[in-house]
Design an enzyme around this catalytic site. Structure first.
Site, PDB file in Angstrom:
ATOM      1  CE1 TYR A   1      -3.204  -5.716  -4.617  1.00 34.28           C
ATOM      2  CE2 TYR A   1      -2.798  -5.428  -2.368  1.00 34.28           C
ATOM      3  CZ  TYR A   1      -3.161  -6.264  -3.391  1.00 34.28           C
ATOM      4  OH  TYR A   1      -3.591  -7.336  -2.530  1.00 34.28           O
TER       5      TYR A   1
ATOM      6  CG  ASP B   1     -10.845  -7.660  -7.527  1.00 33.77           C
ATOM      7  OD1 ASP B   1      -9.959  -9.374  -7.244  1.00 33.77           O
ATOM      8  OD2 ASP B   1     -10.018  -7.501  -7.267  1.00 33.77           O
TER       9      ASP B   1
ATOM     10  CD  GLU C   1      -3.406 -13.115  -5.123  1.00 38.93           C
ATOM     11  OE1 GLU C   1      -2.291 -12.347  -5.678  1.00 38.93           O
ATOM     12  OE2 GLU C   1      -4.771 -12.486  -6.054  1.00 38.93           O
TER      13      GLU C   1
ATOM     14  CG  ASP D   1      -7.186 -13.160  -9.331  1.00 41.03           C
ATOM     15  OD1 ASP D   1      -8.473 -13.989  -9.040  1.00 41.03           O
ATOM     16  OD2 ASP D   1      -6.362 -13.798  -8.548  1.00 41.03           O
TER      17      ASP D   1
ATOM     18  CG  HIS E   1      -3.067  -5.905 -10.158  1.00 39.55           C
ATOM     19  ND1 HIS E   1      -4.183  -5.104  -8.884  1.00 39.55           N
ATOM     20  CD2 HIS E   1      -3.211  -7.132  -9.849  1.00 39.55           C
ATOM     21  CE1 HIS E   1      -4.057  -6.273  -8.105  1.00 39.55           C
ATOM     22  NE2 HIS E   1      -3.498  -7.776  -9.097  1.00 39.55           N
TER      23      HIS E   1
ATOM     24  CG  HIS F   1      -2.811 -14.255  -8.926  1.00 38.50           C
ATOM     25  ND1 HIS F   1      -2.882 -13.104  -8.890  1.00 38.50           N
ATOM     26  CD2 HIS F   1      -1.431 -14.785  -8.342  1.00 38.50           C
ATOM     27  CE1 HIS F   1      -1.021 -12.689  -8.308  1.00 38.50           C
ATOM     28  NE2 HIS F   1      -0.482 -14.323  -8.407  1.00 38.50           N
TER      29      HIS F   1
ATOM     30  CG  HIS G   1      -9.092 -13.461  -3.840  1.00 33.82           C
ATOM     31  ND1 HIS G   1      -7.883 -13.113  -3.948  1.00 33.82           N
ATOM     32  CD2 HIS G   1      -9.653 -12.121  -5.116  1.00 33.82           C
ATOM     33  CE1 HIS G   1      -7.594 -12.582  -5.473  1.00 33.82           C
ATOM     34  NE2 HIS G   1      -8.189 -11.549  -5.802  1.00 33.82           N
TER      35      HIS G   1
ATOM     36  NE  ARG H   1      -3.642  -2.189   0.244  1.00 33.49           N
ATOM     37  CZ  ARG H   1      -5.107  -2.388  -0.416  1.00 33.49           C
ATOM     38  NH1 ARG H   1      -5.094  -1.502  -1.048  1.00 33.49           N
ATOM     39  NH2 ARG H   1      -5.850  -3.474  -0.333  1.00 33.49           N
TER      40      ARG H   1
ATOM     41  CD  GLU I   1      -3.101 -10.193 -10.613  1.00 28.97           C
ATOM     42  OE1 GLU I   1      -4.538 -10.549  -9.959  1.00 28.97           O
ATOM     43  OE2 GLU I   1      -2.074  -9.896 -10.145  1.00 28.97           O
TER      44      GLU I   1
ATOM     45  CG  HIS J   1      -8.825 -11.012 -10.366  1.00 28.73           C
ATOM     46  ND1 HIS J   1      -7.844 -10.262 -11.071  1.00 28.73           N
ATOM     47  CD2 HIS J   1      -9.056 -10.583  -9.598  1.00 28.73           C
ATOM     48  CE1 HIS J   1      -7.293  -9.581  -9.489  1.00 28.73           C
ATOM     49  NE2 HIS J   1      -8.446 -10.190  -9.049  1.00 28.73           N
TER      50      HIS J   1
ATOM     51  CG  HIS K   1       1.034  -8.360  -6.361  1.00 30.66           C
ATOM     52  ND1 HIS K   1       1.236  -7.393  -6.514  1.00 30.66           N
ATOM     53  CD2 HIS K   1      -0.054  -9.781  -6.871  1.00 30.66           C
ATOM     54  CE1 HIS K   1      -0.299  -7.583  -7.274  1.00 30.66           C
ATOM     55  NE2 HIS K   1      -0.759  -8.466  -6.955  1.00 30.66           N
TER      56      HIS K   1
END
Length: 277
Positions: free
Chosen positions: A70, A224, A256, A176, A107, A211, A226, A37, A142, A179, A67
């Protein structure tokens, strides 16, 4: 072999992540290159990396799937956000060379009202700036659920990015499950059809990692969110079909799901027991 793992915290270093992975029955893992973040990145301990690489070789680890944070948005409508994305990815890819020949997943971004065409142009511009011929890392786009103004909700959008990148041999795709299902690709009732569509539009040779997540929401919801394996709208049967599908063998699969380590260990055990390879 079923190559499966989960997201692990990089705060204690690579070797710690490797040992955590084997403790829960994993032979790969994912980790954020920096605060997911924010923008800070921990200094790399070269002794730790060396010890990990030896450990990974001894324990037959599959490719790792790092990864990006975000907060990385290469197609933002704000120049300072795009500049942050560019500098972050440059730094991340330099850091990835400490563990060469792995995957770096990100992403694609959100165009924030600028439109898909402009978003795709901005993403390809960044990739053309940061990718180099001598890098060993493969950068993965992704697949996204399509909430808001996300780029990557369709295979066609990902293909448009790939087509605009000069060093496209450095690019792959991470699929994913949550997704793509939320985006409208029916992997529950037509997994073969979805894979055929991926192959027709992008090419299965581009599919480098997955993923694996169940979804809290129904098909084509573009949400989205999970869910644990077998507890959502996708279901365990579909996950078992995926891990045993002949076209998906050998890919690193990253969980995830909303779990702690014991939960991941349980999911990995369930999937390993259902694997026919």
């Amino acid at each position: 072999m079923l190559n499966i793992g989960c997201h692990l915290s990089a705060s204690k270093g690579y070797l710690h992540m490797g040992k955590e992975a084997t403790d829960i029955g994993a032979n790969t893992f994912a980790f954020f290159t920096r605060n997911p973040r924010g923008g800070s990145a921990k200094a790399i301990d070269t002794d730790d990396v060396k010890a990990f690489l030896e450990y990974a070789k001894e324990h037959s680890f599959a490719m790792l799937v790092a990864h990006a944070p975000y907060t990385l948005n290469a197609c933002s409508n704000k120049e300072e956000t795009r500049e942050f994305a560019l500098n972050t990815m440059k730094d991340d890819l330099a850091r990835m060379e400490y563990t060469p020949h792995q995957y770096y997943n990100f992403h694609p971004g959100s165009h924030v009202g600028q439109g898909e065409e402009t978003g795709i142009e901005l993403i390809t511009k960044q990739l053309n700036t940061v990718l180099t011929k001598d890098m060993t890392t493969t950068v993965l786009l992704e697949t996204m659920a399509g909430k808001g103004s996300e780029i990557g909700r369709s295979f066609e959008e990902l293909k448009a990015i790939i087509d605009g990148v000069e060093l496209d041999e450095k690019l792959g795709v991470c699929l994913d499950t949550c997704h793509v299902y939320d985006a409208g690709y029916d992997i529950v009732n037509d997994l073969d059809g979805v894979l055929d569509e991926f192959d027709r539009v992008i090419g299965l040779e581009r599919l480098k990692a997955m993923h694996m997540n169940d979804s809290k929401n129904p098909f084509e919801s573009h949400k989205d969110r999970h869910e644990k394996i077998g507890e959502g709208s996708i279901g365990l049967d579909t996950m078992i079909k995926i891990i045993n599908h002949p076209k998906l063998q050998g890919l690193p699969i990253i969980l995830e799901t909303p779990n702690e380590l014991d939960g991941y260990a349980h999911e990995i055990a369930v999937l390993r027991n259902a694997y026919n390879g």
